[in-house]
Write a protein that holds these residues in place. Structure first.
Motif, short mmCIF file in Angstrom:
data_model
loop_
_atom_site.label_atom_id
_atom_site.label_comp_id
_atom_site.label_asym_id
_atom_site.label_seq_id
_atom_site.Cartn_x
_atom_site.Cartn_y
_atom_site.Cartn_z
N ARG A 154 0.86 -1.28 0.07
CA ARG A 154 -0.03 0.00 0.05
C ARG A 154 0.91 1.13 0.12
N ASN A 155 2.02 1.21 0.71
CA ASN A 155 2.88 2.21 0.88
C ASN A 155 3.65 2.50 -0.62
N THR A 156 3.85 1.53 -1.35
CA THR A 156 4.58 1.80 -2.75
C THR A 156 3.65 2.29 -3.95
N LEU A 157 2.27 2.25 -3.65
CA LEU A 157 1.34 2.52 -4.77
C LEU A 157 1.70 3.84 -5.51
N VAL A 158 2.04 4.89 -4.70
CA VAL A 158 2.40 6.03 -5.28
C VAL A 158 3.20 5.85 -6.69
N GLN A 159 4.68 5.39 -6.17
CA GLN A 159 5.36 5.19 -7.19
C GLN A 159 5.00 4.12 -8.05
N VAL A 160 4.18 3.17 -7.65
CA VAL A 160 3.82 2.18 -8.81
C VAL A 160 2.64 2.81 -9.73
N LEU A 161 1.98 3.73 -9.23
CA LEU A 161 0.93 4.38 -10.18
C LEU A 161 1.68 5.32 -11.19
N THR A 162 2.74 6.02 -10.58
CA THR A 162 3.65 6.57 -11.41
C THR A 162 4.13 6.06 -12.69
N ILE A 163 4.75 4.86 -12.42
CA ILE A 163 5.08 4.11 -13.43
C ILE A 163 4.17 3.62 -14.51
N ILE A 164 2.87 3.07 -13.86
CA ILE A 164 1.96 2.75 -14.71
C ILE A 164 1.44 3.87 -15.60
N GLY A 165 1.15 4.96 -14.99
CA GLY A 165 0.71 6.06 -15.81
C GLY A 165 1.59 6.44 -17.07
N GLN A 166 2.93 6.45 -16.92
CA GLN A 166 4.08 6.53 -17.73
C GLN A 166 4.10 5.50 -18.94
N SER A 167 3.89 4.26 -18.41
CA SER A 167 3.75 3.17 -19.30
C SER A 167 2.53 3.31 -20.25
N PHE A 168 1.50 3.82 -19.65
CA PHE A 168 0.36 4.00 -20.41
C PHE A 168 0.53 4.74 -21.63
N VAL A 219 -3.60 10.46 -12.89
CA VAL A 219 -2.66 9.69 -11.86
C VAL A 219 -2.27 10.62 -10.57
N ASP A 220 -2.29 11.89 -10.94
CA ASP A 220 -2.06 12.76 -9.75
C ASP A 220 -3.15 12.82 -8.81
N LEU A 221 -4.50 12.87 -9.46
CA LEU A 221 -5.46 12.65 -8.59
C LEU A 221 -5.64 11.37 -7.64
N LEU A 222 -5.18 10.19 -8.14
CA LEU A 222 -5.19 8.85 -7.66
C LEU A 222 -4.19 8.99 -6.45
N TYR A 223 -3.19 10.01 -6.45
CA TYR A 223 -2.23 9.81 -5.37
C TYR A 223 -3.00 10.12 -4.15
N GLY A 224 -3.77 11.06 -4.30
CA GLY A 224 -4.59 11.55 -2.92
C GLY A 224 -5.43 10.48 -2.57
N VAL A 225 -5.72 9.43 -3.49
CA VAL A 225 -6.74 8.36 -3.07
C VAL A 225 -5.95 7.32 -2.21
N VAL A 226 -4.82 6.89 -3.02
CA VAL A 226 -3.96 5.75 -2.49
C VAL A 226 -3.27 6.11 -1.11
N ASP A 227 -2.92 7.46 -1.04
CA ASP A 227 -2.28 7.89 -0.06
C ASP A 227 -2.97 9.21 0.69
N PRO A 228 -3.59 9.06 1.82
CA PRO A 228 -4.23 10.18 2.17
C PRO A 228 -3.19 11.27 2.87
N ARG A 229 -2.03 10.97 3.11
CA ARG A 229 -1.30 11.99 3.34
C ARG A 229 -0.94 12.89 2.58
N ILE A 230 -0.89 12.51 1.14
CA ILE A 230 -0.97 13.68 0.05
C ILE A 230 -2.10 14.45 0.04
N ARG A 231 -1.82 15.72 0.09
CA ARG A 231 -3.09 16.95 0.15
C ARG A 231 -2.92 17.49 -1.27
N LEU A 232 -3.97 17.44 -2.19
CA LEU A 232 -4.16 18.12 -3.34
C LEU A 232 -4.88 19.37 -3.22
#
Length: 314
Positions: A233-247, A300-313
């Protein structure tokens, strides 16, 4: 959140304007008379002059740019000079195969990469970890066209499980649609699976070595919960980033795979349009891809706040 979304959407406008200027400039800086290239060697000077007038090539570049930009803002992407078809219709018919291919490739990539990356991190420095590392290196170093040829020879020619080439729209049946896209999706997605796999493994190794994971392990948290809930769960930000770039990479780089498997996507449209100097189509395709890429980055930026509540958008 609402202010952040509005701000990000507004930030898309200058990005698209810059892209439009760059694309317009590059296309019109290519040497040679576009009208003469389109009409061929047998064209008369009168025909060439008429086509130049129709394409607006006699107007100053600045006038042509703002005329084109005004039409884009009004929803008019122009008409293809090579087949006299509205560019918007051509984009619609060619974008759907590319989107289907890219989405299918990313599904395959994520399904393969995430479990293998997690297992490799948990089984660090074992034969499992080494096997996953070799597989990821193979995916990064193997060109998609070479993998595509192997897939065609083995699964289409020898085993006859899949068609050699071609495309069936989803309206022809979901099964046929998937069957025709499976081999090109594997060829396209294998490299991105390798990238996601490596990022997942590296992020998981960092998370598994953290104090909170060791604390959870000391409290007797079970293995699955330790890996899936606390570490992954704490790696999701990095994983989401690479998934978005891959897409984004899959959408932009599907040209070779589409040409190899005979898929009538955006890649084949761009290749044909460049050969015919069909500027209206080239400009519209590049602008559309830029818009999609920016939209994916926003999601992807919006999903950061969903997977990690510590990130405030905001």
């Amino acid at each position: 959140m609402k202010k952040y979304v509005i701000r990000r959407v507004l930030s898309i406008i200058p990005v698209l304007l810059i892209v439009s200027v760059v694309v317009f400039s590059i296309v019109y800086l290519i040497p040679g008379d576009p009208a003469a290239v389109i009409l061929g060697d047998n064209a008369t000077p009168e025909d060439i002059m008429a086509l130049r007038t129709r394409m607006g090539l006699d107007d100053p570049p600045v006038t042509r740019y703002f005329h084109w930009l005004g039409n884009v803002f009004s929803g008019d992407l122009g008409v293809s000079v090579s087949n006299n078809t509205p560019v918007s219709e051509m984009l619609k018919s060619h974008m759907l195969p590319t989107l289907s291919l890219a989405i299918y490739a990313m599904i395959i990539s994520v399904v393969i990469a995430l479990p293998l990356g997690m297992v490799a991190a948990r089984k660090k420095q074992t034969i499992v970890d080494q096997s996953v590392t070799v597989l990821s290196l193979l995916g990064i170093s193997l060109p998609s066209f070479l993998l595509g040829l192997f897939l065609i020879l083995f699964f289409a020619v020898k085993l006859r499980w899949f068609p050699v080439s071609g495309y069936k729209p989803i309206s022809a049946g979901f099964g046929q649609h998937i069957r025709f896209l499976t081999l090109p999706a594997i060829a396209l997605g294998f490299m991105y699976a390798a990238l996601i796999m490596r990022m997942t493994r590296a992020s998981m190794l960092e998370a598994l070595g953290s104090d909170y994971v060791r604390m959870a392990k000391a409290k007797g948290v079970k293995e699955f919960a330790l890996v899936a809930k606390h570490a992954f769960r704490n790696t999701l930000v990095q994983v989401l980033t690479i998934i978005g770039q891959s897409f984004i990479g899959a959408l932009s780089g599907a040209t070779v795979v589409e040409s190899m498997f005979g898929i009538p996507g955006i890649g084949s449209l761009v290749v044909n349009s460049v050969g015919r100097r069909d500027y209206q189509v080239i400009q519209a395709v590049v602008l559309m891809i830029a818009l999609i890429n920016v939209a994916i980055s926003l999601v992807v930026d919006l999903l950061y706040g969903v997977v990690d509540p510590r990130i405030r958008l905001g």
